[in-house]
Design a protein around this motif. Structure first.
Motif, PDB file in Angstrom:
ATOM      1  N   LEU A  38      37.243  72.130  71.177  1.00 45.44           N
ATOM      2  CA  LEU A  38      38.307  73.128  71.173  1.00 45.44           C
ATOM      3  C   LEU A  38      39.463  72.598  70.339  1.00 45.44           C
ATOM      4  N   ALA A  39      39.848  73.319  69.290  1.00 45.81           N
ATOM      5  CA  ALA A  39      40.964  72.916  68.434  1.00 45.81           C
ATOM      6  C   ALA A  39      42.164  73.810  68.725  1.00 45.81           C
ATOM      7  N   LEU A  40      43.239  73.198  69.169  1.00 44.75           N
ATOM      8  CA  LEU A  40      44.485  73.898  69.468  1.00 44.75           C
ATOM      9  C   LEU A  40      45.461  73.585  68.338  1.00 44.75           C
ATOM     10  N   MET A  41      45.714  74.575  67.478  1.00 45.62           N
ATOM     11  CA  MET A  41      46.480  74.331  66.266  1.00 45.62           C
ATOM     12  C   MET A  41      47.407  75.499  65.968  1.00 45.62           C
ATOM     13  N   PRO A  42      48.558  75.228  65.316  1.00 46.19           N
ATOM     14  CA  PRO A  42      49.451  76.321  64.924  1.00 46.19           C
ATOM     15  C   PRO A  42      48.741  77.286  63.979  1.00 46.19           C
ATOM     16  N   MET A  43      49.057  78.558  64.121  1.00 53.85           N
ATOM     17  CA  MET A  43      48.487  79.573  63.239  1.00 53.85           C
ATOM     18  C   MET A  43      49.541  80.082  62.258  1.00 53.85           C
ATOM     19  N   GLU A  90      41.706  74.071  57.804  1.00 56.42           N
ATOM     20  CA  GLU A  90      40.448  74.035  57.058  1.00 56.42           C
ATOM     21  C   GLU A  90      39.814  72.649  57.114  1.00 56.42           C
ATOM     22  N   THR A  91      40.643  71.611  57.027  1.00 51.90           N
ATOM     23  CA  THR A  91      40.129  70.240  57.073  1.00 51.90           C
ATOM     24  C   THR A  91      39.507  69.934  58.426  1.00 51.90           C
ATOM     25  N   VAL A  92      40.182  70.328  59.490  1.00 49.79           N
ATOM     26  CA  VAL A  92      39.642  70.097  60.830  1.00 49.79           C
ATOM     27  C   VAL A  92      38.330  70.851  61.013  1.00 49.79           C
ATOM     28  N   ALA A  93      38.281  72.094  60.585  1.00 48.55           N
ATOM     29  CA  ALA A  93      37.058  72.884  60.727  1.00 48.55           C
ATOM     30  C   ALA A  93      35.899  72.238  59.982  1.00 48.55           C
ATOM     31  N   ALA A  94      36.139  71.797  58.753  1.00 53.13           N
ATOM     32  CA  ALA A  94      35.084  71.170  57.966  1.00 53.13           C
ATOM     33  C   ALA A  94      34.634  69.851  58.588  1.00 53.13           C
ATOM     34  N   THR A  95      35.575  69.103  59.148  1.00 54.29           N
ATOM     35  CA  THR A  95      35.248  67.809  59.748  1.00 54.29           C
ATOM     36  C   THR A  95      34.407  67.975  61.003  1.00 54.29           C
ATOM     37  N   LEU A 144      32.752  74.081  66.698  1.00 54.48           N
ATOM     38  CA  LEU A 144      34.192  74.309  66.730  1.00 54.48           C
ATOM     39  C   LEU A 144      34.516  75.596  67.469  1.00 54.48           C
ATOM     40  N   VAL A 145      35.490  75.511  68.361  1.00 56.32           N
ATOM     41  CA  VAL A 145      35.973  76.693  69.081  1.00 56.32           C
ATOM     42  C   VAL A 145      37.489  76.744  68.877  1.00 56.32           C
ATOM     43  N   TRP A 146      37.990  77.854  68.326  1.00 58.34           N
ATOM     44  CA  TRP A 146      39.430  77.992  68.123  1.00 58.34           C
ATOM     45  C   TRP A 146      39.775  79.444  67.868  1.00 58.34           C
ATOM     46  N   LEU A 147      41.059  79.730  67.862  1.00 60.50           N
ATOM     47  CA  LEU A 147      41.521  81.071  67.537  1.00 60.50           C
ATOM     48  C   LEU A 147      41.599  81.231  66.028  1.00 60.50           C
ATOM     49  N   GLN A 148      41.000  82.288  65.525  1.00 54.51           N
ATOM     50  CA  GLN A 148      41.091  82.586  64.107  1.00 54.51           C
ATOM     51  C   GLN A 148      41.957  83.805  63.835  1.00 54.51           C
ATOM     52  N   ASP A 149      42.218  84.581  64.882  1.00 51.99           N
ATOM     53  CA  ASP A 149      43.059  85.769  64.754  1.00 51.99           C
ATOM     54  C   ASP A 149      44.074  85.787  65.894  1.00 51.99           C
ATOM     55  N   LEU A 150      45.265  86.245  65.596  1.00 53.06           N
ATOM     56  CA  LEU A 150      46.291  86.362  66.623  1.00 53.06           C
ATOM     57  C   LEU A 150      45.879  87.397  67.666  1.00 53.06           C
ATOM     58  N   LEU A 151      46.176  87.099  68.922  1.00 53.63           N
ATOM     59  CA  LEU A 151      45.833  87.998  70.022  1.00 53.63           C
ATOM     60  C   LEU A 151      47.103  88.402  70.765  1.00 53.63           C
ATOM     61  N   GLU A 152      47.006  89.503  71.490  1.00 53.19           N
ATOM     62  CA  GLU A 152      48.083  89.853  72.417  1.00 53.19           C
ATOM     63  C   GLU A 152      48.158  88.761  73.491  1.00 53.19           C
ATOM     64  N   ASP A 153      49.335  88.598  74.096  1.00 47.76           N
ATOM     65  CA  ASP A 153      49.524  87.506  75.043  1.00 47.76           C
ATOM     66  C   ASP A 153      48.472  87.477  76.137  1.00 47.76           C
ATOM     67  N   GLU A 173      46.591  63.247  51.880  1.00 48.01           N
ATOM     68  CA  GLU A 173      45.403  62.427  52.128  1.00 48.01           C
ATOM     69  C   GLU A 173      44.477  63.074  53.142  1.00 48.01           C
ATOM     70  N   PHE A 174      44.156  64.341  52.952  1.00 45.87           N
ATOM     71  CA  PHE A 174      43.274  65.030  53.891  1.00 45.87           C
ATOM     72  C   PHE A 174      41.875  64.424  53.886  1.00 45.87           C
ATOM     73  N   ASP A 175      41.438  63.870  52.751  1.00 46.83           N
ATOM     74  CA  ASP A 175      40.103  63.278  52.703  1.00 46.83           C
ATOM     75  C   ASP A 175      40.024  62.040  53.592  1.00 46.83           C
ATOM     76  N   VAL A 176      41.076  61.217  53.562  1.00 48.77           N
ATOM     77  CA  VAL A 176      41.129  60.044  54.431  1.00 48.77           C
ATOM     78  C   VAL A 176      41.191  60.477  55.891  1.00 48.77           C
ATOM     79  N   PHE A 177      42.033  61.453  56.180  1.00 46.10           N
ATOM     80  CA  PHE A 177      42.157  61.966  57.550  1.00 46.10           C
ATOM     81  C   PHE A 177      40.818  62.470  58.060  1.00 46.10           C
ATOM     82  N   SER A 178      40.090  63.203  57.228  1.00 45.98           N
ATOM     83  CA  SER A 178      38.818  63.773  57.656  1.00 45.98           C
ATOM     84  C   SER A 178      37.824  62.689  58.042  1.00 45.98           C
TER      85      SER A 178
END
Length: 231
Positions: A13-18, A27-32, A40-49, A118-123
């Motif tokens: 589960l990835a909890l990340m700012p949208m 994108e880097t986290v998803a690819a990794t 991977l499980v995360w929100l890709q679209d904004l939802l009502e509260d 340095e997204f490649d190093v992070f990945s």
């Protein structure tokens, strides 16, 4: 938690700012995660509260590991992380090196820093961290070492850190260290079997060093621990 069935994928589960500006790290986290052969499980679209809360509580119960990026104290991510920690899922905090400070509620949690340059190093390093978390996820049984043993280990690490980097950081006393680490252990973000890994060593130092809420301190800790793991 992680299924015993060998065919069951590990769900992350990835909890990340949208918000705008976070597209590249998302994108880097998803690819990794995909490269690690995890789901991977995360929100890709904004939802009502109300939809977001329903999704959050249902998803946490079904995930195995949690990645959280609370950059700039993002209120939604901090709330999501609080809910996730109540269910004690092994968790890795992702920190933007461009930030200045993070919440004290994260003391003692495993963490990984990233830079947009340095997204490649992070990945590569994130994939290694995910492997460690997945390997120890079932190692939470038993009491593990007593807090005093963890404190002594953290003191030895701090001494080595100072000797090898020439940097001096003030540590908290044993009671404060124990409170920080106990908080993380109770939420599943520090697992005793992590202690001998690079993730665990960084978390122990973060629980010991008084200024660990400053991202530049966290960066120094993680860089030193990564270098130590390579030698």
């Amino acid at each position: 938690m992680i299924s015993d069935h060998p065919a069951a994928p590990i769900r992350v589960l990835a909890l990340m700012p949208m918000l705008a500006g976070y597209e590249a790290i998302r994108e880097t986290v998803a690819a990794t995660v995909e490269s690690a052969n995890f789901e991977l499980v995360w929100l890709q679209d904004l939802l009502e509260d109300w939809e977001w809360l329903d999704w959050l509580y249902a998803t946490i119960r079904q995930c195995d590991l949690v990645l959280a990026n609370p950059s700039k104290h993002n209120a939604f991510v901090m709330y999501e992380l609080g809910v996730a920690r109540a269910d004690a899922r092994p968790t890795l905090i992702m920190l933007d090196r461009g930030d200045s400070q993070l919440s004290g509620s994260l003391d003692g949690s495993p963490f990984r820093l990233y830079s947009s340059a340095e997204f490649d190093v992070f990945s590569r390093r994130l994939q290694a961290d995910l492997s460690v978390l997945a390997r120890v996820a079932f190692s939470q049984a038993g009491a593990g070492p007593d807090p005093g043993q963890h404190y002594r280990s953290a003191l030895r690490l701090l001494q080595c850190f100072g000797d090898e980097t020439g940097r001096s950081f003030e540590g908290v006393n044993e009671d404060a260290f124990t409170a920080r680490l106990s908080h993380s252990r109770s939420h599943g973000t520090f697992i005793p079997s992590l202690a001998d890994t690079s993730l665990g060593e960084a978390a122990l130092l973060a629980a010991l060093i008084r200024s660990s809420r400053m991202v530049d301190t966290m960066s120094a800790i993680r860089d030193w621990v990564d270098l130590r793991a390579q030698t």
